[in-house]
Scaffold this motif. Sequence first.
Motif, short mmCIF file in Angstrom:
data_model
loop_
_atom_site.label_atom_id
_atom_site.label_comp_id
_atom_site.label_asym_id
_atom_site.label_seq_id
_atom_site.Cartn_x
_atom_site.Cartn_y
_atom_site.Cartn_z
N LYS A 1 8.75 10.09 5.93
CA LYS A 1 8.91 11.31 6.71
C LYS A 1 8.32 12.52 5.99
CE LYS A 1 12.51 13.45 9.57
NZ LYS A 1 13.96 13.41 9.88
N GLY A 2 8.21 12.42 4.69
CA GLY A 2 7.67 13.54 3.92
C GLY A 2 6.16 13.64 3.98
N LYS A 3 5.50 12.64 4.56
CA LYS A 3 4.05 12.65 4.66
C LYS A 3 3.61 13.25 6.00
CE LYS A 3 3.72 10.48 0.72
NZ LYS A 3 3.28 11.19 -0.50
N SER A 4 2.57 14.02 5.96
CA SER A 4 2.06 14.65 7.18
C SER A 4 1.34 13.64 8.06
CB SER A 4 1.09 15.79 6.83
OG SER A 4 -0.11 15.25 6.27
N TYR B 1 1.67 6.09 14.53
CA TYR B 1 2.86 5.29 14.86
C TYR B 1 3.95 5.49 13.81
CZ TYR B 1 5.72 1.03 14.98
OH TYR B 1 6.76 0.13 14.99
N TYR B 2 3.58 5.37 12.54
CA TYR B 2 4.56 5.56 11.46
C TYR B 2 5.15 6.96 11.48
CZ TYR B 2 2.23 1.37 9.63
OH TYR B 2 1.69 0.13 9.49
N LEU C 1 -1.04 10.36 6.85
CA LEU C 1 -0.80 8.99 7.29
C LEU C 1 -2.00 8.43 8.04
CD1 LEU C 1 2.95 9.26 8.37
CD2 LEU C 1 2.02 8.17 6.31
N GLU C 2 -2.64 9.26 8.85
CA GLU C 2 -3.82 8.79 9.58
C GLU C 2 -4.99 8.56 8.63
OE1 GLU C 2 -3.26 10.51 14.10
OE2 GLU C 2 -4.31 11.77 12.63
N ASP C 3 -5.10 9.39 7.61
CA ASP C 3 -6.17 9.22 6.62
C ASP C 3 -6.03 7.92 5.85
OD1 ASP C 3 -7.40 11.57 7.31
OD2 ASP C 3 -6.56 12.74 5.65
N HIS C 4 -4.77 7.55 5.54
CA HIS C 4 -4.55 6.38 4.68
C HIS C 4 -4.21 5.10 5.44
CE1 HIS C 4 -4.06 9.70 1.77
NE2 HIS C 4 -4.52 8.82 0.89
N PHE C 5 -3.75 5.24 6.71
CA PHE C 5 -3.35 4.05 7.45
C PHE C 5 -4.01 3.95 8.82
CE2 PHE C 5 0.06 5.12 4.49
CZ PHE C 5 0.21 3.92 3.81
N LYS D 1 0.83 -1.20 0.00
CA LYS D 1 0.00 0.00 0.00
C LYS D 1 0.87 1.25 0.00
CE LYS D 1 -3.90 2.10 2.46
NZ LYS D 1 -4.85 1.97 3.61
N MET D 2 1.98 1.20 0.76
CA MET D 2 2.89 2.35 0.80
C MET D 2 3.58 2.54 -0.55
SD MET D 2 4.63 2.39 4.58
CE MET D 2 3.67 2.83 6.03
N TYR D 3 3.96 1.43 -1.19
CA TYR D 3 4.57 1.52 -2.52
C TYR D 3 3.64 2.26 -3.49
CZ TYR D 3 8.05 -2.01 -1.13
OH TYR D 3 9.07 -2.69 -0.51
#
Length: 369
Positions: free
Chosen positions: A209-212, A226-227, A216-220, A196-198
């Motif tokens: 680290k470049g993701k807010s 945690y990430y 990250l909470e919206d997608h994971f 999914k990250m790929y």
Amino acid sequence: MLNDLPIRKIIHVDMDAFYASVAQLDNPELRGKAIAVGGGGARGVISAASYEARKFGVKSAMSGRLAIKLCPELIFVKTNFDRYNEISKKVRHIFHDYTDLVEPLSLDEAYLDVTANKKGNPSASLLAQEIRNRISTEVGLTASAGISINKFIAKVASDYNKPNGQKTVNPEEVLQFLEDLDIRKFYGVGKVTAEKMYQKGIFTGQDLKGKSLEYLEDHFGKSGSYYYHVVRGIHNSDVKPNRIRKSLAAERTFSENLSSEIFMLEKLDHITEEVVKRLKKSKVSGKTITLKIKYSDFTLQTRSKTLPYFVSEKSIILETAKDLLFQEKMSNSVRLLGISLSNLNTETSKIKVLEAKEKAVSVQLKFEF
């Protein structure tokens, strides 16, 4: 943000191919050969593989049939949990010579907080080397270790120089180490999450680290936070020495699918016997009994019942499991049955833990790893 956190010295020790290495230790004729623990028989699943077998692609959770295709010379050996427990206790005894803050994750790995240690040695790297040397000399097996400022980084680092090696990630190296890290190496990122990250262009720690936080909470979901934090070196989980056992279980995969409940009752009797044996050994009892059923099409079902009192007697557990079995009609033939007890009456003493934590807090830290 990382500079504001207390610096701890955490070692993650991971025994090398533990089950397979124990088999080779006890039977010198197996040393240097490709072996698999478990996996024998038409329906067997491999519990562990030696490094010699891993070179052919053999790994845990793989069917024995596939493993033998990959490695025709593969030797199957039976599991021996009594022996694994015996060896594990010896290894943990060595750990406790250095600190009371030891958190076992399983029989073959553990976290050690050596911020304040019994040897008075400020170097966590030297302590890890000494511990590994003692395991080799006193137990006859090899172990790998990761050393850093928190549990997450220490665990990732322990996999770097396997087998029989160690890696230290010093405080000033943490952020670069995490940015360079392949996302598949992040502890907690499984195969599905990695894919999914790929798809979202996240291949390394730097990409992550470049993701807010919001992204990250919206997608994971809950894992997004945690990430977001671990890639910034923030993981404040303490080493918890007395991890309270939450459940105890036993299960069996059958060589042929069972369609008759009469045959299932016979199997439940044997499984209950094993559960009771483990309850007695751990000196615990439980209130919630769960029956696990895996059908021939690999669908999984669980059925549970919570009793008003703690139990460890075979008759009560077996009768409850039978009731759960007949609770509803089987939808298919069955390939696996399991029984577990949860809601246990586990009690632990925390005196040593508190003393060790107080000592770790009060110690004057030396930034030497």
